[in-house]
Write an enzyme that holds these catalytic residues in place. Sequence first.
Site, PDB file in Angstrom:
ATOM      1  N   SER A  42      60.443 -17.906  35.835  1.00 25.86           N
ATOM      2  CA  SER A  42      59.601 -17.932  37.026  1.00 25.86           C
ATOM      3  C   SER A  42      59.221 -16.514  37.440  1.00 25.86           C
ATOM      4  CB  SER A  42      60.333 -18.688  38.145  1.00 25.86           C
ATOM      5  OG  SER A  42      59.482 -19.000  39.213  1.00 25.86           O
ATOM      6  N   ASP A 201      59.117 -25.056  35.904  1.00 27.49           N
ATOM      7  CA  ASP A 201      59.991 -23.916  36.192  1.00 27.49           C
ATOM      8  C   ASP A 201      61.299 -24.029  35.420  1.00 27.49           C
ATOM      9  OD1 ASP A 201      61.853 -22.145  37.456  1.00 27.49           O
ATOM     10  OD2 ASP A 201      60.564 -22.090  39.223  1.00 27.49           O
TER      11      ASP A 201
END
Length: 338
Positions: A42, A201
């Site tokens: 991320s 993610d």
Amino acid sequence: MAAGLRADLVLEGGGVKGTALVGAVEALAEAGYGFPRVAGTSAGAIVGALVAAGTAPTRLREVMGELDYRRFATRRGLTRVPVVGPLGAVVRHGGIHRGDELVRWLGALLADQGIETFGDLRVDDPGSDVPPDQRYRLVVVAADVSRNRLVRLPWDYREQFGRDPDRQRVVDAVRASMAIPFFYRPIKLAHRGGGKATLVDGGLLSNFPVALFDRTDAQRPRWPTFGVKLSEREPAGMAPSPVRGPLALSGALLATMLGAHDARHLDDPDVLARTLFVDTSGVSSLDFDLSRADAEDLRQRGHEAAGRFLDRWDHEAYLATHRPAAAGESTGEADAPG
């Protein structure tokens, strides 16, 4: 500290808190460290991509210091009716925001460094035990929720998706890694075995894979891996935070999903010894209205945390304690990084 030191980096995800990563990288570079390989999830993938591309710490500080995070939370194409627009986007696309602006912004910064595909980040390290499809300066971590598997890009492009890793755009891998569930739309990739993989993610499965670069042949690492985690180590006896109402519960559920996989590793002495903890308390990962003053405060926290870490870091002592079989071996160039 002498120049010419090296360390691989593993950078935790954390949304806008990723600015603290910049301060940590800056302090390590000031101490003489270079970074042969970087892994990130991320926000860690965003900063990691810039570091792997060769962005100077001063330039990295400038870019992140001027960044307006609100540009990454655009809602183009959504209805203006409150709630209905975002909810409709989640139902139809799996997330509210498209993420196109991040792709444009990061793609331009990488292009400034002459980087577009993972082929531009290939490294030649014949003394390493790393397979050819893993010889890159950057590894981006994503989660394939269609198969409940961690995806390491570019390492897994060929085996899982039938793609030449050298030809895949770096920014596309980063976009997949930062697809926070329900917030950014997931990325779909055709799987080699048929069907579509859904990438989100990487923090859902591992937000902090600090052992990613550890070698597997029991040889002495040529240099260490440093992990940068965007939270303080949880103190013993820490009181639970109250969760009141459905919105707070939703946020707590997401935070738990993003942190649960790695939490059990943080009591491992080997992990603790090489982890740099940055206190980012008081800042939400999704605070896209973060002021520049608050962003600068986060950067300073990262810088100070790295300084404290380096004050206690001793590579030889680490090897003697955590890699005792390798501690007395040669550090010649035939050895490979951990």
